[in-house]
Design a protein around this motif. Structure first.
Motif, PDB file in Angstrom:
ATOM      1  N   GLY A   2       1.386  11.756  -5.751  1.00 22.56           N
ATOM      2  CA  GLY A   2       2.303  11.426  -6.860  1.00 22.56           C
ATOM      3  C   GLY A   2       2.282  10.042  -7.256  1.00 22.56           C
ATOM      4  O   GLY A   2       2.364   9.470  -8.419  1.00 22.56           O
ATOM      5  N   GLU A   3       2.664   9.212  -6.158  1.00 28.01           N
ATOM      6  CA  GLU A   3       2.762   7.816  -6.219  1.00 28.01           C
ATOM      7  C   GLU A   3       1.579   7.152  -6.652  1.00 28.01           C
ATOM      8  O   GLU A   3       1.702   6.266  -7.662  1.00 28.01           O
ATOM      9  CB  GLU A   3       3.316   7.109  -4.873  1.00 28.01           C
ATOM     10  CG  GLU A   3       4.848   7.575  -4.404  1.00 28.01           C
ATOM     11  CD  GLU A   3       5.097   6.788  -3.378  1.00 28.01           C
ATOM     12  OE1 GLU A   3       4.265   6.073  -2.559  1.00 28.01           O
ATOM     13  OE2 GLU A   3       6.482   7.241  -2.923  1.00 28.01           O
ATOM     14  N   MET A   5      -0.776   8.736  -8.586  1.00 26.37           N
ATOM     15  CA  MET A   5      -0.994   9.010  -9.768  1.00 26.37           C
ATOM     16  C   MET A   5      -0.184   8.255 -10.750  1.00 26.37           C
ATOM     17  O   MET A   5      -0.535   7.808 -11.675  1.00 26.37           O
ATOM     18  CB  MET A   5      -0.910  10.783  -9.950  1.00 26.37           C
ATOM     19  CG  MET A   5      -1.675  11.484  -9.287  1.00 26.37           C
ATOM     20  SD  MET A   5      -1.540  12.866  -9.471  1.00 26.37           S
ATOM     21  CE  MET A   5      -1.729  13.314 -11.463  1.00 26.37           C
ATOM     22  N   GLU A   6       1.022   7.979 -10.414  1.00 23.18           N
ATOM     23  CA  GLU A   6       2.021   7.351 -11.037  1.00 23.18           C
ATOM     24  C   GLU A   6       1.529   5.793 -11.356  1.00 23.18           C
ATOM     25  O   GLU A   6       1.521   5.259 -12.288  1.00 23.18           O
ATOM     26  CB  GLU A   6       3.445   7.283 -10.604  1.00 23.18           C
ATOM     27  CG  GLU A   6       4.582   6.745 -11.373  1.00 23.18           C
ATOM     28  CD  GLU A   6       5.907   6.645 -10.771  1.00 23.18           C
ATOM     29  OE1 GLU A   6       6.666   6.217 -11.379  1.00 23.18           O
ATOM     30  OE2 GLU A   6       6.140   7.342  -9.926  1.00 23.18           O
ATOM     31  N   GLU A   7       1.195   5.242 -10.265  1.00 21.03           N
ATOM     32  CA  GLU A   7       0.294   4.222 -10.213  1.00 21.03           C
ATOM     33  C   GLU A   7      -0.614   3.798 -11.024  1.00 21.03           C
ATOM     34  O   GLU A   7      -1.066   2.761 -11.588  1.00 21.03           O
ATOM     35  CB  GLU A   7       0.426   3.497  -8.884  1.00 21.03           C
ATOM     36  CG  GLU A   7      -0.049   2.112  -8.732  1.00 21.03           C
ATOM     37  CD  GLU A   7      -0.203   1.437  -7.425  1.00 21.03           C
ATOM     38  OE1 GLU A   7       0.343   2.104  -6.620  1.00 21.03           O
ATOM     39  OE2 GLU A   7      -0.830   0.432  -7.182  1.00 21.03           O
ATOM     40  N   ASN A   8      -1.343   5.028 -11.129  1.00 21.65           N
ATOM     41  CA  ASN A   8      -2.735   5.048 -11.644  1.00 21.65           C
ATOM     42  C   ASN A   8      -2.263   5.090 -13.336  1.00 21.65           C
ATOM     43  O   ASN A   8      -3.067   4.132 -14.103  1.00 21.65           O
ATOM     44  CB  ASN A   8      -3.539   6.171 -11.341  1.00 21.65           C
ATOM     45  CG  ASN A   8      -4.874   6.317 -12.054  1.00 21.65           C
ATOM     46  OD1 ASN A   8      -5.409   5.092 -12.288  1.00 21.65           O
ATOM     47  ND2 ASN A   8      -5.355   7.299 -12.284  1.00 21.65           N
ATOM     48  N   GLN A   9      -1.296   5.734 -13.650  1.00 23.11           N
ATOM     49  CA  GLN A   9      -0.839   5.532 -15.084  1.00 23.11           C
ATOM     50  C   GLN A   9      -0.338   4.385 -15.504  1.00 23.11           C
ATOM     51  O   GLN A   9      -0.664   3.981 -16.584  1.00 23.11           O
ATOM     52  CB  GLN A   9       0.126   6.843 -15.255  1.00 23.11           C
ATOM     53  CG  GLN A   9      -0.277   8.322 -15.173  1.00 23.11           C
ATOM     54  CD  GLN A   9       0.790   9.267 -15.639  1.00 23.11           C
ATOM     55  OE1 GLN A   9       1.771   8.827 -15.731  1.00 23.11           O
ATOM     56  NE2 GLN A   9       0.216  10.488 -15.841  1.00 23.11           N
ATOM     57  N   LYS A  10       0.292   3.866 -14.610  1.00 22.14           N
ATOM     58  CA  LYS A  10       0.776   2.205 -14.961  1.00 22.14           C
ATOM     59  C   LYS A  10      -0.504   1.369 -15.020  1.00 22.14           C
ATOM     60  O   LYS A  10      -0.535   0.659 -16.050  1.00 22.14           O
ATOM     61  CB  LYS A  10       1.734   1.788 -13.971  1.00 22.14           C
ATOM     62  CG  LYS A  10       2.978   2.564 -13.784  1.00 22.14           C
ATOM     63  CD  LYS A  10       3.673   1.971 -12.716  1.00 22.14           C
ATOM     64  CE  LYS A  10       5.152   2.539 -12.669  1.00 22.14           C
ATOM     65  NZ  LYS A  10       6.028   1.919 -11.527  1.00 22.14           N
ATOM     66  N   ARG A  12      -3.394   2.403 -16.022  1.00 22.74           N
ATOM     67  CA  ARG A  12      -4.248   2.770 -17.259  1.00 22.74           C
ATOM     68  C   ARG A  12      -3.333   1.975 -18.499  1.00 22.74           C
ATOM     69  O   ARG A  12      -3.920   1.275 -19.419  1.00 22.74           O
ATOM     70  CB  ARG A  12      -4.113   4.113 -17.517  1.00 22.74           C
ATOM     71  CG  ARG A  12      -5.275   4.875 -16.547  1.00 22.74           C
ATOM     72  CD  ARG A  12      -4.928   6.380 -16.458  1.00 22.74           C
ATOM     73  NE  ARG A  12      -6.009   7.133 -15.599  1.00 22.74           N
ATOM     74  CZ  ARG A  12      -7.125   7.395 -15.907  1.00 22.74           C
ATOM     75  NH1 ARG A  12      -7.577   7.242 -17.040  1.00 22.74           N
ATOM     76  NH2 ARG A  12      -7.811   8.011 -15.184  1.00 22.74           N
ATOM     77  N   ASP A 406       1.311   1.309   1.693  1.00 23.75           N
ATOM     78  CA  ASP A 406       2.772   1.132   0.999  1.00 23.75           C
ATOM     79  C   ASP A 406       3.280  -0.280   1.165  1.00 23.75           C
ATOM     80  O   ASP A 406       4.043  -0.727   0.486  1.00 23.75           O
ATOM     81  CB  ASP A 406       3.694   2.485   1.329  1.00 23.75           C
ATOM     82  CG  ASP A 406       3.720   2.404   2.925  1.00 23.75           C
ATOM     83  OD1 ASP A 406       4.785   2.971   3.181  1.00 23.75           O
ATOM     84  OD2 ASP A 406       3.049   1.899   3.663  1.00 23.75           O
ATOM     85  N   GLN A 462       2.557  -4.623 -10.914  1.00 24.44           N
ATOM     86  CA  GLN A 462       2.131  -3.876  -9.839  1.00 24.44           C
ATOM     87  C   GLN A 462       0.694  -4.225  -9.994  1.00 24.44           C
ATOM     88  O   GLN A 462      -0.024  -3.683  -8.783  1.00 24.44           O
ATOM     89  CB  GLN A 462       2.542  -2.324  -9.723  1.00 24.44           C
ATOM     90  CG  GLN A 462       3.994  -2.495  -9.207  1.00 24.44           C
ATOM     91  CD  GLN A 462       4.363  -1.044  -9.297  1.00 24.44           C
ATOM     92  OE1 GLN A 462       3.691   0.044  -9.647  1.00 24.44           O
ATOM     93  NE2 GLN A 462       5.375  -0.840  -8.830  1.00 24.44           N
ATOM     94  N   SER A 463       0.057  -4.193 -10.876  1.00 25.95           N
ATOM     95  CA  SER A 463      -1.268  -4.146 -11.115  1.00 25.95           C
ATOM     96  C   SER A 463      -2.018  -5.538 -10.907  1.00 25.95           C
ATOM     97  O   SER A 463      -3.001  -5.749 -11.281  1.00 25.95           O
ATOM     98  CB  SER A 463      -1.668  -3.424 -12.487  1.00 25.95           C
ATOM     99  OG  SER A 463      -1.178  -4.271 -13.401  1.00 25.95           O
TER     100      SER A 463
END
Length: 524
Positions: A2-3, A5-10, A12, A406, A462-463
Motif C-alpha cells: 500500500g505504501e 502504491m501510494e508512493e507510486n501515485q505520488k 506519478r 523504509d 519524496q521523489s
DNA sequence: CGTGTTTGACCAGCGC
DNA sequence: GCGCTGGTCAAACACG
C-alpha cells in the motif's frame, strides 16, 4: 504494498507535473530558438569560419559568448594539460533542454553520430549482415573515396575504457561474458584478459580487463563494439555509456563539431555529473573536445575514451566547491553498482531522457557548469550520509546496502525536507544558474517557495532522486559496481541511437537560461 | 553433459 | 624478410 502504491501515485503526480512543466518550458525554449534561429548554430559555424574546425563545440542549442577563452581552451587541450578548474575561472552557464533542436542537423546535413559509429566500426556492419565479428578488412569496401579520406583515421574501432578500483577479477557491468583469451601485454606483468559477450550468440561486443602493477586495485575494462541484442536493465547503463562514448569518439574524429552534440551531451551529462574523468586518446589528431578534467593523449593505437572512476577530481581538486562539506575523498567507486541498476525510486522520465538536460560545454572555459553539477551530486550524497550519520542509522557508506527500504525512504524524506540540504542545493544550483535567471532554476516538483531574487529553486519531496544515487537496499552488491549511471533504461536503448542516448542525462532538467542574465558565475 | 576457463598456437599488423 | 606485439582460436581441462 500500500505504501509503495501510494508512493507510486505520488511519483506519478510529480511526474505529470514535471512533464507539464517540461513541455511548457520546451515550448518556451522552442519559441526562443525560433526567434533567434541562427544563434544556436552560430557556435559551430563560427568556429569553422575562423579556421578552427577541430574545435568541438558541445553546443546543444545554446550560444557561446566569449571568444577570448577559445584560444585559452585550445592551448589547454592541445597541451594535453588536465583541464582543471582554477580559481579565476568564470563559468559560463549554458544549459539547454536537450538535443532535440540539433538532431535535425544530423539528418539533413551530416551523418548522425550513431551512423558514423556504424560506418566506422565494422561490428555494426556485421550486425546487419550477420557475419562473424571482426571484419577488419571489410571496412574499406563500404566507403567512398571521400569517406576514406575524411574518416581514414577512424577506421579503427572506438573503445571505451572504464577504470575503477575493484577487488574482484572483473567489473560486474550486468552483461554475461566469456573469457576467450589471456595475454600478458608488454610492459605490464599483469595479464590482460579477453572477454566476449555471451548474452547473444553473435554479439560483437568484447572487453579487455587488465590490472596494472603500479596499483593492483585499479581495474581497467575496455569495451569494444555495440551490443546487437537487448540488454538486461542492469547492463544498459554501462552499455549506453560505452555506446555514447564511442559515438562521441567517432563523431568527434570524423564529423568535427556538429556530429557530437547528442552523444557528447549524453556522455558528458551522465559522466560529468557523476564525477567521472575523461581521457581521450586518439592516434589520429587530437580532437580538442572540451570535457571536464579531460586530457588528450595520442598514445593509444585506437581511439579510446576512458572513464576514470578511480578518482574524485572535483572533490580533491576543487575543495572550495564543497562549501561547508569536508573535501573528503569522495570516490564513486564506493558505491559502484553496475549489477543492479533498477529503478531505485528513479522517476521514469529521468531515465528515458525526457527530462534530460543538455549541457553545453563551452570550449572557452576551463571551469564550467558541468563540474558544478557534479558538485550538486556530491552535495546530495554528502548530505545523505551526513544525515545518516547524524541519526546513527549508518556509519559509513559500506553499510548502506543493508538499510531497510523504509529507513531509506524516511531518510530521504528527511533529507530532502531538511532546510539545510535545500539551501545547500539551492546555493549550488544558484551558483550554476545564476541568481538572475528567474524561473530557470526550477528543479522538480514544488515544495520550497521561490524567493524574491528569482532563485525559484524547488525541491521535490519524496521523489527527489537522491535514492538513485545509492545502491539498492537489497542484496549484496558487487564491490566493483557503480551508480554513476543510476538510470534504468529500456533494453533497446543500449543500441546507440542518437535520441536514446539522452537518457544518460541525470535528473536535473534545466530550462534555457536567460542569456541576458548572470550566466557567468563563479563557484565559491 | 553443458558451460566456462586455461593456455599454447596461430595470425595480422607494424616497425626496422 | 624478420621479429615483436596484440589479438584470437581452439583443444584440453575444470566444474557444477
Amino acid at each position: 504494498m500500500g505504501e509503495v502504491m501510494e508512493e507510486n501515485q505520488k511519483l506519478r503526480m510529480h511526474l505529470d507535473r514535471v512533464m507539464k512543466e517540461y513541455r511548457a518550458l520546451q515550448m518556451q525554449f522552442h519559441d526562443m530558438v525560433q526567434q533567434e534561429p541562427n544563434k544556436s548554430s552560430s557556435t559551430i559555424s563560427t568556429h569553422r569560419e575562423t579556421g578552427e574546425p577541430e574545435l568541438v563545440s558541445l553546443s546543444l542549442g545554446m550560444s557561446s559568448s566569449d571568444g577570448k577563452k577559445d584560444d585559452h581552451f585550445s592551448r589547454k587541450t592541445h597541451g594535453k594539460e588536465k583541464v582543471d578548474n582554477d580559481d579565476d575561472d568564470k563559468e559560463v552557464l549554458a544549459l539547454g533542454l536537450d538535443c532535440k533542436f540539433e538532431l535535425p542537423k544530423y539528418q539533413e546535413n551530416e551523418p548522425s553520430p550513431t551512423p558514423s559509429l556504424e560506418a566506422s566500426s565494422g561490428e555494426v556492419k556485421e550486425e546487419e549482415g550477420g557475419k562473424t565479428w571482426p571484419p577488419k578488412n571489410s571496412l574499406k569496401n563500404v566507403r567512398n573515396e571521400e569517406d576514406e579520406v575524411s574518416q581514414q583515421n577512424s577506421v579503427k574501432r572506438a573503445r571505451v575504457s572504464v577504470r575503477v578500483r575493484c577487488d574482484t577479477p572483473t567489473m560486474n557491468d550486468g552483461c554475461q561474458w566469456r573469457k576467450y583469451g589471456q595475454k600478458t601485454a608488454k610492459g605490464n606483468p599483469c595479464p590482460r584478459a579477453y572477454y566476449r559477450c555471451t548474452v547473444a550468440p553473435n554479439c560483437p561486443v568484447r572487453k579487455q580487463v587488465q590490472r596494472y602493477a603500479e596499483d593492483m586495485s585499479i581495474l581497467t575494462t575496455t569495451y569494444e563494439g555495440t551490443h546487437n541484442h537487448p540488454l538486461p536493465i542492469s547492463a544498459t547503463a554501462m552499455a549506453s555509456t560505452t555506446s555514447a562514448a564511442a559515438s562521441m569518439l567517432i563523431s568527434g574524429s570524423t564529423t568535427s563539431t556538429s556530429g557530437l552534440s547528442p552523444s557528447v551531451a549524453s556522455i558528458l551529462s551522465s559522466a560529468s555529473f557523476n564525477g567521472l574523468n575523461f581521457y581521450l586518446s586518439d592516434n589520429t589528431k587530437p580532437t580538442p573536445i572540451y570535457l571536464p578534467n579531460s586530457s588528450l593523449s595520442s598514445s593509444s593505437s585506437c581511439p579510446t575514451i576512458t572513464l576514470d572512476l578511480t578518482t574524485s577530481s572535483n572533490a580533491s581538486s576543487h575543495p572550495s566547491k564543497l562549501g561547508s562539506f569536508p573535501p573528503r575523498s569522495y570516490s564513486t567507486i564506493q558505491n559502484l553498482n553496475f549489477s543492479s541498476l533498477e529503478s531505485n525510486a528513479l522517476p521514469l522520465s529521468w531515465s528515458n531522457g525526457v527530462l534530460g538536460y543538455g549541457t553545453q560545454a563551452q570550449p572557452y572555459n576551463k571551469n564550467q557548469n558541468i563540474g558544478s553539477l557534479n558538485f550538486g551530486r556530491q552535495l546530495q550524497e554528502a548530505h545523505y550520509q551526513s544525515y545518516l550519520q547524524k541519526n546513527n542509522s549508518i556509519s559509513n557508506s559500506s553499510t548502506q546496502q543493508s538499510l531497510p527500504a523504509d529507513t531509506l525512504a524516511a531518510a530521504t524524506k528527511a533529507i530532502t525536507s531538511d532546510p539545510s540540504f535545500q539551501s545547500a542545493l539551492a546555493a549550488a544550483l544558484t551558483s550554476i544558474i545564476g541568481p538572475g535567471t528567474s524561473s530557470t532554476a526550477r528543479v522538480l516538483g514544488s515544495q520550497t517557495a521561490a524567493d524574491e531574487s528569482g532563485h525559484n529553486l524547488k525541491l521535490i519531496d519524496q521523489s527527489f532522486p537522491i535514492l538513485s544515487s545509492f545502491p539498492p537496499s537489497t542484496s549484496t552488491v558487487n564491490k566493483c559496481t557503480s551508480t554513476f549511471l543510476s538510470s534504468s533504461n529500456p533494453p533497446s536503448s543500449a543500441n546507440s541511437q542518437p535520441g536514446s542516448l539522452m537518457f544518460l542525462s541525470p535528473s536535473l532538467s534545466f530550462p534555457t537560461p536567460n542569456n541576458n542574465s548572470t550566466s557567468n558565475v563563479r563557484l565559491h
